[in-house]
Motif scaffolding. Sequence first.
Motif, short mmCIF file in Angstrom:
data_model
loop_
_atom_site.label_atom_id
_atom_site.label_comp_id
_atom_site.label_asym_id
_atom_site.label_seq_id
_atom_site.Cartn_x
_atom_site.Cartn_y
_atom_site.Cartn_z
N VAL A 61 83.90 51.55 20.75
CA VAL A 61 83.90 50.12 20.49
C VAL A 61 84.48 49.89 19.10
O VAL A 61 84.21 50.64 18.16
N ASP A 62 85.33 48.88 18.99
CA ASP A 62 85.95 48.51 17.72
C ASP A 62 85.07 47.46 17.05
O ASP A 62 84.97 46.32 17.53
N LEU A 63 84.45 47.83 15.92
CA LEU A 63 83.49 46.96 15.25
C LEU A 63 84.00 46.56 13.87
O LEU A 63 84.61 47.37 13.17
N SER A 64 83.74 45.32 13.50
CA SER A 64 83.90 44.85 12.13
C SER A 64 82.67 44.03 11.77
O SER A 64 82.22 43.20 12.58
N TYR A 65 82.12 44.25 10.58
CA TYR A 65 80.86 43.60 10.22
C TYR A 65 80.83 43.36 8.71
O TYR A 65 81.63 43.91 7.95
N ILE A 66 79.92 42.50 8.29
CA ILE A 66 79.75 42.09 6.90
C ILE A 66 78.33 42.44 6.46
O ILE A 66 77.37 42.16 7.18
N VAL A 67 78.21 43.02 5.28
CA VAL A 67 76.91 43.36 4.69
C VAL A 67 76.73 42.50 3.44
O VAL A 67 77.60 42.50 2.55
N ARG A 68 75.62 41.78 3.38
CA ARG A 68 75.32 40.94 2.22
C ARG A 68 74.14 41.55 1.45
O ARG A 68 73.13 41.90 2.05
N TRP A 69 74.27 41.62 0.11
CA TRP A 69 73.26 42.28 -0.71
C TRP A 69 73.26 41.66 -2.10
O TRP A 69 74.18 40.95 -2.49
#
Length: 387
Positions: free
Chosen positions: A189-197
Amino acid sequence: MRILDGLGQRIRLAMAGNNPWGSGGDGSSGSGDDGDNGGGDKPKGPRNPWLPPGSGGKGGDGRRGPNIEDIFRNRGPEGPRRQGSGGPGGPGFRMPQRPGGKSWFPVLVVGIIALGLLATSVHLIGPQQQAVVKTLGDYTRTLDSGLQFTAPFPIESVEVEDVQGVRAVRIPGNDTQVKLILTGDQNLVDLSYIVRWNIRNLSDFKFRVVDPIETVNEVAEAAMRASIAEKQLDETFSGQGRAAIELDVRERMQRTLDNYQAGINVLGVEIEKADPPGQVVDAFRDVQVAEQNADAARNQAQGYAQQVLAQAQGEAEAFDKVYEEYRLAPEVTRQRLYYETMERVLSNTDTTVIEAQGVTPYLPLPEIRRRAQQSQPAATVTAPEGQ
């Protein structure tokens, strides 16, 4: 020896202030600029090129021999000293003097140094910021927001950082990159995601890890791969499955960063895209369409089964009630059931069979009724002619 004696004599004359290049009496040592005048008072021979005209000697245009002390007095490390900046005889720049004749230059230097020390000792920290203080290069304390004071630089140095602002990192970095992750059912699966910290502990953030931002990227990717490896491919596409993955990745990241003592607080993870690889996207779409059709047929069958089951349950309840009546009066109930059944069956047929003596077995009653209805309007129309 004679040459050396003559040279030494001339040097002594120069130090005494006399002209070593000509005699004042007989003029036998050579002719100079004034040799054609034949005057006895003016010196003959070449003039001293280091002195301006009329600076000494007899007669006004004679030249006094240079004094060695004057030569070194008018010279410095930067070359010959000038009398003024505006040309010969012009006034030069001089710094104003304090009362008592002392210069203001030391006071100016001390003021500049004091201003620099004051500027490095007072710090205004914003409401969302904190600062770490290093004394001679070693961490000593953390400063909260507000007006704070420290020792001047270089004794103490201050680094201010925004600790409450939300920072986001996108993985992968741009839309052109592909991030393929293996699922639990051996699919990609081709995934793109954002991490907020944001920063939880500033001292740990500054001094526990070498590159905090790169650490967040690596921990996020490791947590996402571990979470996707426990899920099926269909779960990564559904909304409920994505929510579970996002929560699991956030918890994994927080545990790892806490073990590193990175001083980072993970606020959330958001999956932007979850698509199949580009090489098989057409086939995957066909599979999705087939699955949707199968789901529709399955739902339709389940609806029909529920309808039939409800109808059967209703009929069973009705039969139970009839059975209760049959137990009370069997003969009457049997006759009533027979009449109700015959009425339900014969109401949908045009043929009526009567089994009785003296009656025709077959009576087309519906046909007779239909003929009677057709003949009734005709009889109504022909009635006036009979009158």
